[in-house]
Design a protein around this motif. Structure first.
Motif, PDB file in Angstrom:
ATOM      1  N   ASP A  28     -59.610  52.316   8.172  1.00 47.91           N
ATOM      2  CA  ASP A  28     -60.284  51.060   8.547  1.00 47.91           C
ATOM      3  C   ASP A  28     -60.174  50.799  10.050  1.00 47.91           C
ATOM      4  O   ASP A  28     -61.128  50.323  10.675  1.00 47.91           O
ATOM      5  CB  ASP A  28     -59.688  49.887   7.776  1.00 47.91           C
ATOM      6  CG  ASP A  28     -60.115  49.867   6.314  1.00 47.91           C
ATOM      7  OD1 ASP A  28     -61.168  50.459   6.006  1.00 47.91           O
ATOM      8  OD2 ASP A  28     -59.405  49.272   5.502  1.00 47.91           O
ATOM      9  N   LEU A  29     -59.007  51.089  10.616  1.00 48.23           N
ATOM     10  CA  LEU A  29     -58.849  50.926  12.063  1.00 48.23           C
ATOM     11  C   LEU A  29     -59.829  51.828  12.812  1.00 48.23           C
ATOM     12  O   LEU A  29     -60.459  51.406  13.794  1.00 48.23           O
ATOM     13  CB  LEU A  29     -57.408  51.253  12.475  1.00 48.23           C
ATOM     14  CG  LEU A  29     -56.334  50.256  12.035  1.00 48.23           C
ATOM     15  CD1 LEU A  29     -54.942  50.848  12.248  1.00 48.23           C
ATOM     16  CD2 LEU A  29     -56.460  48.945  12.799  1.00 48.23           C
ATOM     17  N   HIS A  30     -59.963  53.034  12.340  1.00 44.66           N
ATOM     18  CA  HIS A  30     -60.872  53.979  12.987  1.00 44.66           C
ATOM     19  C   HIS A  30     -62.323  53.508  12.864  1.00 44.66           C
ATOM     20  O   HIS A  30     -63.098  53.561  13.835  1.00 44.66           O
ATOM     21  CB  HIS A  30     -60.699  55.361  12.355  1.00 44.66           C
ATOM     22  CG  HIS A  30     -61.497  56.437  13.014  1.00 44.66           C
ATOM     23  ND1 HIS A  30     -61.565  56.610  14.376  1.00 44.66           N
ATOM     24  CD2 HIS A  30     -62.282  57.428  12.480  1.00 44.66           C
ATOM     25  CE1 HIS A  30     -62.339  57.638  14.665  1.00 44.66           C
ATOM     26  NE2 HIS A  30     -62.784  58.142  13.533  1.00 44.66           N
ATOM     27  N   LYS A  31     -62.702  53.019  11.700  1.00 50.20           N
ATOM     28  CA  LYS A  31     -64.065  52.523  11.505  1.00 50.20           C
ATOM     29  C   LYS A  31     -64.362  51.338  12.407  1.00 50.20           C
ATOM     30  O   LYS A  31     -65.505  51.147  12.836  1.00 50.20           O
ATOM     31  CB  LYS A  31     -64.271  52.118  10.038  1.00 50.20           C
ATOM     32  CG  LYS A  31     -64.446  53.289   9.084  1.00 50.20           C
ATOM     33  CD  LYS A  31     -64.600  52.810   7.654  1.00 50.20           C
ATOM     34  CE  LYS A  31     -65.829  51.930   7.494  1.00 50.20           C
ATOM     35  NZ  LYS A  31     -66.003  51.488   6.090  1.00 50.20           N
ATOM     36  N   ALA A  32     -63.337  50.535  12.692  1.00 49.62           N
ATOM     37  CA  ALA A  32     -63.519  49.372  13.563  1.00 49.62           C
ATOM     38  C   ALA A  32     -63.402  49.727  15.035  1.00 49.62           C
ATOM     39  O   ALA A  32     -63.402  48.850  15.889  1.00 49.62           O
ATOM     40  CB  ALA A  32     -62.493  48.295  13.208  1.00 49.62           C
ATOM     41  N   HIS A  33     -63.303  51.038  15.332  1.00 44.44           N
ATOM     42  CA  HIS A  33     -63.237  51.524  16.724  1.00 44.44           C
ATOM     43  C   HIS A  33     -61.976  51.048  17.439  1.00 44.44           C
ATOM     44  O   HIS A  33     -61.996  50.721  18.624  1.00 44.44           O
ATOM     45  CB  HIS A  33     -64.499  51.135  17.496  1.00 44.44           C
ATOM     46  CG  HIS A  33     -65.744  51.683  16.886  1.00 44.44           C
ATOM     47  ND1 HIS A  33     -66.265  52.908  17.210  1.00 44.44           N
ATOM     48  CD2 HIS A  33     -66.552  51.165  15.924  1.00 44.44           C
ATOM     49  CE1 HIS A  33     -67.354  53.131  16.494  1.00 44.44           C
ATOM     50  NE2 HIS A  33     -67.545  52.089  15.697  1.00 44.44           N
ATOM     51  N   VAL A  34     -60.870  51.019  16.674  1.00 44.15           N
ATOM     52  CA  VAL A  34     -59.561  50.682  17.227  1.00 44.15           C
ATOM     53  C   VAL A  34     -58.839  51.983  17.586  1.00 44.15           C
ATOM     54  O   VAL A  34     -58.726  52.890  16.761  1.00 44.15           O
ATOM     55  CB  VAL A  34     -58.713  49.871  16.234  1.00 44.15           C
ATOM     56  CG1 VAL A  34     -57.304  49.643  16.776  1.00 44.15           C
ATOM     57  CG2 VAL A  34     -59.397  48.550  15.912  1.00 44.15           C
ATOM     58  N   ARG A  35     -58.365  52.060  18.803  1.00 46.39           N
ATOM     59  CA  ARG A  35     -57.536  53.184  19.230  1.00 46.39           C
ATOM     60  C   ARG A  35     -56.081  52.835  18.972  1.00 46.39           C
ATOM     61  O   ARG A  35     -55.639  51.735  19.301  1.00 46.39           O
ATOM     62  CB  ARG A  35     -57.738  53.458  20.721  1.00 46.39           C
ATOM     63  CG  ARG A  35     -56.826  54.537  21.293  1.00 46.39           C
ATOM     64  CD  ARG A  35     -56.881  54.537  22.811  1.00 46.39           C
ATOM     65  NE  ARG A  35     -55.915  55.441  23.404  1.00 46.39           N
ATOM     66  CZ  ARG A  35     -55.379  55.299  24.607  1.00 46.39           C
ATOM     67  NH1 ARG A  35     -55.729  54.264  25.367  1.00 46.39           N
ATOM     68  NH2 ARG A  35     -54.508  56.168  25.076  1.00 46.39           N
ATOM     69  N   VAL A  36     -55.327  53.740  18.378  1.00 46.12           N
ATOM     70  CA  VAL A  36     -53.905  53.540  18.117  1.00 46.12           C
ATOM     71  C   VAL A  36     -53.099  54.350  19.126  1.00 46.12           C
ATOM     72  O   VAL A  36     -53.334  55.546  19.310  1.00 46.12           O
ATOM     73  CB  VAL A  36     -53.531  53.958  16.686  1.00 46.12           C
ATOM     74  CG1 VAL A  36     -52.031  53.789  16.448  1.00 46.12           C
ATOM     75  CG2 VAL A  36     -54.323  53.144  15.661  1.00 46.12           C
ATOM     76  N   LYS A  37     -52.157  53.675  19.781  1.00 48.44           N
ATOM     77  CA  LYS A  37     -51.271  54.307  20.747  1.00 48.44           C
ATOM     78  C   LYS A  37     -49.843  53.950  20.367  1.00 48.44           C
ATOM     79  O   LYS A  37     -49.526  52.768  20.164  1.00 48.44           O
ATOM     80  CB  LYS A  37     -51.593  53.801  22.160  1.00 48.44           C
ATOM     81  CG  LYS A  37     -50.572  54.153  23.225  1.00 48.44           C
ATOM     82  CD  LYS A  37     -50.595  55.620  23.590  1.00 48.44           C
ATOM     83  CE  LYS A  37     -49.642  55.896  24.763  1.00 48.44           C
ATOM     84  NZ  LYS A  37     -49.515  57.351  25.021  1.00 48.44           N
ATOM     85  N   LEU A  55     -60.704  48.231  20.819  1.00 47.42           N
ATOM     86  CA  LEU A  55     -59.396  47.606  20.968  1.00 47.42           C
ATOM     87  C   LEU A  55     -58.372  48.724  20.944  1.00 47.42           C
ATOM     88  O   LEU A  55     -58.482  49.656  20.150  1.00 47.42           O
ATOM     89  CB  LEU A  55     -59.119  46.633  19.811  1.00 47.42           C
ATOM     90  CG  LEU A  55     -57.672  46.098  19.699  1.00 47.42           C
ATOM     91  CD1 LEU A  55     -57.372  45.113  20.828  1.00 47.42           C
ATOM     92  CD2 LEU A  55     -57.444  45.437  18.332  1.00 47.42           C
ATOM     93  N   THR A  56     -57.372  48.648  21.828  1.00 48.23           N
ATOM     94  CA  THR A  56     -56.241  49.571  21.761  1.00 48.23           C
ATOM     95  C   THR A  56     -55.067  48.839  21.131  1.00 48.23           C
ATOM     96  O   THR A  56     -54.591  47.835  21.667  1.00 48.23           O
ATOM     97  CB  THR A  56     -55.852  50.103  23.153  1.00 48.23           C
ATOM     98  OG1 THR A  56     -56.938  50.866  23.684  1.00 48.23           O
ATOM     99  CG2 THR A  56     -54.627  51.000  23.059  1.00 48.23           C
ATOM    100  N   LEU A  57     -54.630  49.335  19.974  1.00 51.87           N
ATOM    101  CA  LEU A  57     -53.471  48.801  19.281  1.00 51.87           C
ATOM    102  C   LEU A  57     -52.265  49.654  19.665  1.00 51.87           C
ATOM    103  O   LEU A  57     -52.165  50.818  19.272  1.00 51.87           O
ATOM    104  CB  LEU A  57     -53.683  48.828  17.758  1.00 51.87           C
ATOM    105  CG  LEU A  57     -52.479  48.433  16.900  1.00 51.87           C
ATOM    106  CD1 LEU A  57     -52.061  46.992  17.150  1.00 51.87           C
ATOM    107  CD2 LEU A  57     -52.789  48.652  15.410  1.00 51.87           C
ATOM    108  N   VAL A  58     -51.374  49.082  20.470  1.00 49.43           N
ATOM    109  CA  VAL A  58     -50.182  49.785  20.925  1.00 49.43           C
ATOM    110  C   VAL A  58     -49.033  49.385  19.998  1.00 49.43           C
ATOM    111  O   VAL A  58     -48.708  48.207  19.886  1.00 49.43           O
ATOM    112  CB  VAL A  58     -49.835  49.440  22.384  1.00 49.43           C
ATOM    113  CG1 VAL A  58     -48.630  50.251  22.858  1.00 49.43           C
ATOM    114  CG2 VAL A  58     -51.036  49.675  23.293  1.00 49.43           C
ATOM    115  N   VAL A  59     -48.451  50.374  19.340  1.00 49.14           N
ATOM    116  CA  VAL A  59     -47.360  50.115  18.394  1.00 49.14           C
ATOM    117  C   VAL A  59     -46.063  50.595  19.031  1.00 49.14           C
ATOM    118  O   VAL A  59     -45.887  51.790  19.280  1.00 49.14           O
ATOM    119  CB  VAL A  59     -47.606  50.832  17.053  1.00 49.14           C
ATOM    120  CG1 VAL A  59     -46.463  50.536  16.083  1.00 49.14           C
ATOM    121  CG2 VAL A  59     -48.944  50.403  16.453  1.00 49.14           C
TER     122      VAL A  59
END
Length: 266
Positions: A104-113, A142-146
């Motif tokens: 779902d994150l990928h479909k919403a064009h969210v980058r995970v870092k 959006l870049t989601l930094v974890v």
């Protein structure tokens, strides 16, 4: 997790919907899961589960508000001192979050870092973190930094150690070292510093989170525990940010007036 889809125009032209008073980068210290559960006579694991639901809602809100970066403090280096059962539960929640939500994150064009030390982690967790980054690498909404197995003191010490090695090898001179070069050796290299840091549960401290990067961040401390955090609370924090006068050591010409977010005002 169902994420709002980017419009075709946003995807094709990279358009941003962030209002002028909305911060580009928000950091969140997600605190109070255990206390939330204890207040309700529930096991701590239930508090962590509800915390994951709050994280999902926060990512959706960050997309709605048009943030560029959202950094969440998910597991600190100090958290290893918790009871082994709780640490095991937290690792299990991380695995389920990535396995269930990554698509779902990928479909919403969210980058995970992911930031933090990976060497001490189990191979299956390292593989999941690598998969999340690899799959979403080219996303730009959006870049989601974890921040996972992360500690700011350890990060700063590691950057200093790496620079010292470069100097010893003759690849850098001491006079080459400045704040910009130092920042390029941090886990957050290439990521702008946070404009706003939100902490829930009423505590008012950084707890080893982004200490270098937060030099000029605004802070909003909320009395609610993390599982109760929602879009309305997020909007209230952003509204508070919009009233702040950020001078970065200088002098402003006129008082700032908030005009934040219209329909999201709580």
């Amino acid at each position: 997790m169902t994420m709002p889809e980017a419009t075709t125009q946003e995807r094709d032209k990279g358009m941003k919907t962030r209002a002028a008073d909305v911060p580009a980068h928000v950091g969140v210290i997600m605190d109070g899961n255990g206390r939330w559960a204890a207040a309700r006579g529930l096991p701590r694991l239930e508090g962590h589960r509800r915390g994951v639901e709050a994280l999902r809602a926060t990512v959706r809100a960050a997309l709605d508000f048009g943030l560029d970066y959202l950094t969440v403090y998910s597991f600190s280096v100090e958290n290893w001192s918790r009871p082994i059962e709780e640490v095991t539960d937290l690792m299990g929640l991380l695995k389920r979050f990535i396995r269930h939500d990554l698509r779902d994150l990928h479909k919403a064009h969210v980058r995970v870092k992911i930031i933090g030390a990976r060497e001490p982690l189990q191979p299956d967790i390292r593989a999941l973190l690598d998969e999340a980054e690899d799959l979403t690498r080219d996303n730009d909404r959006l870049t989601l930094v974890v921040a996972f197995n992360y500690g700011s003191r350890q990060e700063i010490a590691g950057a200093a150690r790496a620079i010292a090695h470069k100097v010893a090898e003759g690849l850098l001179q001491p006079e080459d070292i400045n704040e910009h070069l130092f920042a390029s050796y941090l886990d957050t290299a290439g990521i702008p510093d946070p404009d706003l840091i939100i902490r829930t549960s009423g505590e008012q401290r950084l707890s080893n989170f982004l200490m270098w990067q937060a030099a000029y961040a605004e802070f909003v401390f909320l009395p609610m525990h993390w599982p109760d955090f929602n879009q309305q609370a997020f909007a209230a924090a952003l509204t508070e940010f919009a009233t702040r006068e950020r001078r970065f050591g200088g002098v402003s010409a006129a008082p700032k007036k908030s005009k934040f977010l219209g329909g999201f005002r709580p």
